[in-house]
Design a protein around this motif. Structure first.
Motif, PDB file in Angstrom:
ATOM      1  N   TRP A 208       0.858  -1.187   0.000  1.00  0.00           N
ATOM      2  CA  TRP A 208       0.000   0.000   0.000  1.00  0.00           C
ATOM      3  C   TRP A 208       0.889   1.230   0.000  1.00  0.00           C
ATOM      4  O   TRP A 208       2.116   1.112  -0.048  1.00  0.00           O
ATOM      5  N   ALA A 215      -5.727   2.353  -6.745  1.00  0.00           N
ATOM      6  CA  ALA A 215      -7.121   1.963  -6.529  1.00  0.00           C
ATOM      7  C   ALA A 215      -7.735   1.571  -7.867  1.00  0.00           C
ATOM      8  O   ALA A 215      -7.414   2.166  -8.897  1.00  0.00           O
ATOM      9  N   ASN A 220      -6.639  -4.718  -5.668  1.00  0.00           N
ATOM     10  CA  ASN A 220      -7.269  -3.855  -4.676  1.00  0.00           C
ATOM     11  C   ASN A 220      -8.619  -4.430  -4.211  1.00  0.00           C
ATOM     12  O   ASN A 220      -9.251  -3.889  -3.321  1.00  0.00           O
ATOM     13  N   ASP A 260      -8.854   1.000   2.597  1.00  0.00           N
ATOM     14  CA  ASP A 260      -8.341   2.347   2.286  1.00  0.00           C
ATOM     15  C   ASP A 260      -8.605   3.364   3.390  1.00  0.00           C
ATOM     16  O   ASP A 260      -8.137   4.485   3.323  1.00  0.00           O
ATOM     17  N   PRO A 264      -4.011   4.198   2.528  1.00  0.00           N
ATOM     18  CA  PRO A 264      -4.258   4.872   1.255  1.00  0.00           C
ATOM     19  C   PRO A 264      -3.325   4.364   0.156  1.00  0.00           C
ATOM     20  O   PRO A 264      -2.236   3.839   0.450  1.00  0.00           O
ATOM     21  N   ARG A 265      -3.768   4.522  -1.066  1.00  0.00           N
ATOM     22  CA  ARG A 265      -2.948   4.159  -2.233  1.00  0.00           C
ATOM     23  C   ARG A 265      -3.295   5.125  -3.353  1.00  0.00           C
ATOM     24  O   ARG A 265      -4.277   5.863  -3.266  1.00  0.00           O
ATOM     25  N   GLN A 267      -4.838   7.119  -6.296  1.00  0.00           N
ATOM     26  CA  GLN A 267      -6.169   7.144  -6.911  1.00  0.00           C
ATOM     27  C   GLN A 267      -5.994   7.645  -8.335  1.00  0.00           C
ATOM     28  O   GLN A 267      -5.295   8.623  -8.555  1.00  0.00           O
TER      29      GLN A 267
END
Ligand code: HEC
Ligand code: HEC
Length: 319
Positions: A208, A215, A220, A260, A264-265, A267
């Motif tokens: 991640w 995403a 995911n 998420d 977070p990853r 977008q």
């Protein structure tokens, strides 16, 4: 070679049944690289294989050929053993199944466009020009792998293993525990992975954060990731024949990685995934949906009620 499942059916229940009835099936194997022909096609196959193993060196953010990727992951980090490992997201039957309708784009994609999909999502990048040497080389390699597999058919060992769905939603706290026990030693406490000494790529790829898959990538999705993890992780300790994690633990750790709210990853902007609700995979978590279940339930389960609802109402069950 055992021909396993015809067509590209999206109904997971059929796939699950087919996989349970496998006692007498021989797992498929890829051709030997020593047999790559010594001609123009063979040269492209070799280059394609090299690109799939050392992707960022050629087309990564500091790539020697182009800068199409936005991270330094290799195709090989997910398509294990350069796409030849049984149940390791291999390319055994890939070539003969394209062009193919893809719900994420709501159109028919060629194999080259499907490769670009992975460059756009997991690699958070910009697709290679159609017809470019690199894209053609990867397609040649993927074609070479599928030698002898009848077009449109699947073989035993394709793709990923199946998992049973727990009655309850995925348990992210148990996933965190599994992660600390079985994963963090390589992928890092912050999921950041471990660089190669020259930073051209990863010894252990990230799970991640900014440098991981974006995403909307298949990885995911909790079930998709769990199916990969179950047969292949922890690396070198788990195999598809002897998975180390239970189905529940694989789902829980996949949920932990892909939650998420805590992880977070990247977008992707200006892209719509699955514009037609009917064709959303059941574990894709952005509405609107054809059913009444929440985004939370699509992401973390329980999945069986969603599957049952789809069946009862004639909505495709897509994975
Ligand atoms: C973060 C993991 C990840 C990375 C990195 C990645 N992929 Fe994928 N790829 C996937 C997953 C997951 C799927 C979906 C497999 C499935 O549906 O069973 C997929 C599907 C594909 C398919 C379609 C396979 C089929 O049989 O329909 C192709 C072709 C492909 N990837 C090529 C590539 C190439 C080439 C690269 C490198 C440029 C790459 N991928 C990088 C995870 C990844
Ligand atoms: C011994 C080191 C090691 C351990 C432990 C390990 N992995 Fe991995 N993992 C790897 C390597 C190496 C790869 C990439 C494979 C390659 O490039 O050949 C990988 C790839 C992955 C990928 C796909 C690539 C990506 O970055 O998204 C996922 C997802 C993953 N591992 C999850 C896990 C999970 C979950 C666990 C714990 C259950 C785990 N791994 C344990 C070494 C490890």
């Amino acid at each position: 070679m055992a021909v396993w499942l015809a067509g590209c059916t999206a109904d997971i229940s059929k796939q699950k049944e087919a996989q349970k009835d496998t006692a007498n099936l021989q797992v498929h194997t890829a051709p030997d690289t020593a047999d790559i022909p010594h001609n123009e096609f063979g040269e492209m196959v070799r280059y394609g294989r090299e690109l799939i193993i050392n992707t960022p060196y050629y087309i990564g953010p500091d790539g020697s050929v182009s800068k199409n990727l936005n991270n330094k992951m290799s195709c090989n980090n997910c398509h294990l053993d350069a796409g030849t490992r049984p149940f390791g997201l291999n390319f055994f039957s890939t070539h003969g199944r394209y062009p193919q309708y893809r719900g994420r784009e709501n159109r028919i994609l060629t194999l080259e466009e499907r490769i670009n999909n992975c460059i756009e999502r997991p690699h958070n990048g910009v697709g290679l020009p159609l017809g470019s040497k690199e894209l053609v080389a990867m397609a040649c390699y993927i074609k070479w792998i599928s030698a002898g597999v009848p077009a449109g058919e699947r073989v035993y060992g394709d793709g990923a293993v199946e998992v049973d769905y727990p009655a309850d939603q995925a348990n992210v706290e148990n996933g965190e525990r599994i992660y600390a026990l079985h994963c963090s030693e390589c992928h890092g406490a912050e999921g950041q992975g471990v660089w190669k000494p020259d930073s051209t790529g990863y010894v252990y790829p990230p799970l991640w954060g900014d440098h991981s898959y974006a995403a909307g990538s298949s990885m995911n999705r909790v079930l998709k990731a769990a199916r990969f993890i179950k047969a292949n992780m922890p690396h070198l300790k788990s195999t598809w024949e002897r998975p180390l994690l239970s189905d529940q633990d694989a789902i829980d750790v996949a949920a932990f990685i892909n939650d998420d709210r805590i992880h977070p990853r990247p977008q992707k902007r200006n892209v719509t995934n699955y514009p037609v609700a009917k064709y959303k995979p059941i574990d894709y978590d952005r509405g609107p949906f054809m059913d009444t279940f929440s985004e939370q339930q699509h992401k973390f389960g329980p999945y069986q009620p969603i599957i049952d609802y789809h069946r009862e109402n004639g909505i495709p069950v897509i994975f």
